[in-house]
Write an enzyme that holds these catalytic residues in place. Structure first.
Site, PDB file in Angstrom:
ATOM      1  N   LYS A   1      21.770  57.256  70.006  1.00  0.00           N
ATOM      2  CA  LYS A   1      22.568  58.468  70.150  1.00  0.00           C
ATOM      3  C   LYS A   1      24.064  58.166  70.191  1.00  0.00           C
ATOM      4  O   LYS A   1      24.835  58.926  70.764  1.00  0.00           O
ATOM      5  CB  LYS A   1      22.160  59.261  71.410  1.00  0.00           C
ATOM      6  CG  LYS A   1      20.754  59.784  71.355  1.00  0.00           C
ATOM      7  CD  LYS A   1      20.600  60.801  70.260  1.00  0.00           C
ATOM      8  CE  LYS A   1      19.170  61.266  70.138  1.00  0.00           C
ATOM      9  NZ  LYS A   1      18.983  62.134  68.972  1.00  0.00           N
ATOM     10  N   GLY A   2      24.444  57.058  69.616  1.00  0.00           N
ATOM     11  CA  GLY A   2      25.858  56.703  69.582  1.00  0.00           C
ATOM     12  C   GLY A   2      26.556  57.197  68.328  1.00  0.00           C
ATOM     13  O   GLY A   2      27.751  56.973  68.165  1.00  0.00           O
ATOM     14  N   GLY A   3      25.818  57.831  67.420  1.00  0.00           N
ATOM     15  CA  GLY A   3      26.430  58.359  66.212  1.00  0.00           C
ATOM     16  C   GLY A   3      26.348  57.427  65.026  1.00  0.00           C
ATOM     17  O   GLY A   3      27.078  57.593  64.053  1.00  0.00           O
ATOM     18  N   THR A   4      25.449  56.462  65.079  1.00  0.00           N
ATOM     19  CA  THR A   4      25.341  55.511  63.970  1.00  0.00           C
ATOM     20  C   THR A   4      24.869  56.193  62.691  1.00  0.00           C
ATOM     21  O   THR A   4      25.294  55.834  61.592  1.00  0.00           O
ATOM     22  CB  THR A   4      24.377  54.375  64.331  1.00  0.00           C
ATOM     23  OG1 THR A   4      23.152  54.935  64.812  1.00  0.00           O
ATOM     24  CG2 THR A   4      24.975  53.485  65.396  1.00  0.00           C
ATOM     25  N   ARG A   5      24.001  57.157  62.816  1.00  0.00           N
ATOM     26  CA  ARG A   5      23.506  57.847  61.626  1.00  0.00           C
ATOM     27  C   ARG A   5      24.655  58.605  60.944  1.00  0.00           C
ATOM     28  O   ARG A   5      24.798  58.573  59.732  1.00  0.00           O
ATOM     29  CB  ARG A   5      22.378  58.811  62.030  1.00  0.00           C
ATOM     30  CG  ARG A   5      21.996  59.817  60.968  1.00  0.00           C
ATOM     31  CD  ARG A   5      21.575  59.194  59.660  1.00  0.00           C
ATOM     32  NE  ARG A   5      20.394  58.362  59.790  1.00  0.00           N
ATOM     33  CZ  ARG A   5      19.786  57.778  58.753  1.00  0.00           C
ATOM     34  NH1 ARG A   5      20.267  57.931  57.533  1.00  0.00           N
ATOM     35  NH2 ARG A   5      18.738  57.012  58.949  1.00  0.00           N
TER      36      ARG A   5
HETATM   37  N1  LIG Z   1      31.315  62.815  65.613  1.00  0.00           N
HETATM   38  C1  LIG Z   1      30.383  63.149  66.505  1.00  0.00           C
HETATM   39  N2  LIG Z   1      30.725  63.750  67.648  1.00  0.00           N
HETATM   40  C2  LIG Z   1      29.794  64.080  68.554  1.00  0.00           C
HETATM   41  N3  LIG Z   1      28.478  63.829  68.410  1.00  0.00           N
HETATM   42  C3  LIG Z   1      28.106  63.239  67.280  1.00  0.00           C
HETATM   43  C4  LIG Z   1      29.019  62.861  66.279  1.00  0.00           C
HETATM   44  N4  LIG Z   1      28.320  62.278  65.281  1.00  0.00           N
HETATM   45  C5  LIG Z   1      27.034  62.298  65.643  1.00  0.00           C
HETATM   46  N5  LIG Z   1      26.907  62.890  66.846  1.00  0.00           N
HETATM   47  C6  LIG Z   1      25.672  63.120  67.580  1.00  0.00           C
HETATM   48  O1  LIG Z   1      25.073  61.846  67.818  1.00  0.00           O
HETATM   49  C7  LIG Z   1      23.669  62.026  67.896  1.00  0.00           C
HETATM   50  C8  LIG Z   1      22.990  61.098  66.916  1.00  0.00           C
HETATM   51  O2  LIG Z   1      23.313  59.764  67.212  1.00  0.00           O
HETATM   52  P1  LIG Z   1      22.570  58.596  66.416  1.00  0.00           P
HETATM   53  O3  LIG Z   1      22.755  58.774  64.955  1.00  0.00           O
HETATM   54  O4  LIG Z   1      23.023  57.289  66.980  1.00  0.00           O
HETATM   55  O5  LIG Z   1      21.066  58.895  66.749  1.00  0.00           O
HETATM   56  S1  LIG Z   1      19.884  57.889  66.753  1.00  0.00           S
HETATM   57  O6  LIG Z   1      19.822  57.256  68.067  1.00  0.00           O
HETATM   58  O7  LIG Z   1      20.064  56.891  65.681  1.00  0.00           O
HETATM   59  O8  LIG Z   1      18.697  58.717  66.501  1.00  0.00           O
HETATM   60  C9  LIG Z   1      23.392  63.461  67.543  1.00  0.00           C
HETATM   61  O9  LIG Z   1      23.242  64.138  68.743  1.00  0.00           O
HETATM   62  P2  LIG Z   1      21.961  65.052  69.022  1.00  0.00           P
HETATM   63  O10 LIG Z   1      22.075  66.202  68.054  1.00  0.00           O
HETATM   64  O11 LIG Z   1      22.116  65.492  70.453  1.00  0.00           O
HETATM   65  O12 LIG Z   1      20.736  64.214  68.788  1.00  0.00           O
HETATM   66  C10 LIG Z   1      24.627  63.877  66.804  1.00  0.00           C
HETATM   67  O13 LIG Z   1      24.821  65.250  66.869  1.00  0.00           O
END
Ligand SMILES: Nc1ncnc2c1ncn2[C@@H]1O[C@H](COP(=O)(O)OS(=O)(=O)O)[C@@H](OP(=O)(O)O)[C@H]1O
Length: 134
Positions: A96-100
């Site tokens: 959930k750190g935004g890697t995707r």
């Molecule tokens: N720029 C920015 N700002 C705020 N939030 C953001 C941003 N980019 C990605 N996100 C949120 O990050 C969540 C996905 O993180 P990951 O891609 O690391 O998810 S995963 O762990 O690989 O499944 C996912 O949160 P959730 O929707 O709550 O799952 C994204 O909405």
């Protein structure tokens, strides 16, 4: 008329240091901050001009970079389409750190190719070896 606090000034700063809702909000953000730092460093490195660009035409049988030392394994990295090579960059981040989101943004660049799904080689499938990874 001598009041020193502005209107609403006591709402956020009246808690003691290290306690209260402020601390409760800060603590869970530490992993996110770490991930942001890692991803930020990656983005800086990926910006054009920051790192040497890969040649557009695949170099035939040329080692990707100078070997680190005699006997060091030469791992071919991705330099063109249609080849199963090792990646030139990895995205590291907490869940959930935004890697995707970062991957999808990078994928928009015409010179960047990426897997459709996260391979999780280092944290799940390392035992399968480099042959599986490639
Ligand atoms: N720029 C920015 N700002 C705020 N939030 C953001 C941003 N980019 C990605 N996100 C949120 O990050 C969540 C996905 O993180 P990951 O891609 O690391 O998810 S995963 O762990 O690989 O499944 C996912 O949160 P959730 O929707 O709550 O799952 C994204 O909405």
């Amino acid at each position: 008329m001598a009041g020193s606090g502005g209107p609403g000034g006591g709402a956020g700063g009246s808690q003691g240091a290290g306690a209260g809702p402020g601390a409760a909000l800060r603590a869970p953000r530490a992993p996110l901050l770490l991930a942001a730092l890692v991803l930020g460093a990656y983005c800086l490195c990926a910006l054009p001009g920051r790192c040497p660009r890969a040649p557009r035409a695949p170099a035939p049988a040329a080692p990707p970079r100078a070997a680190r030392g005699p006997g060091a394994p030469v791992l071919p990295v991705a330099s063109g389409p249609g080849r199963r090579r090792f990646p030139q960059a990895l995205i590291v981040g907490v869940k959930k750190g935004g890697t995707r989101a970062l991957l999808e943004f990078l994928r928009l660049h015409p010179d960047i190719r990426a897997l459709g799904s996260e391979p999780h080689f280092f944290d799940r499938w390392y035992e399968r070896g480099l042959a599986w990874y490639r």
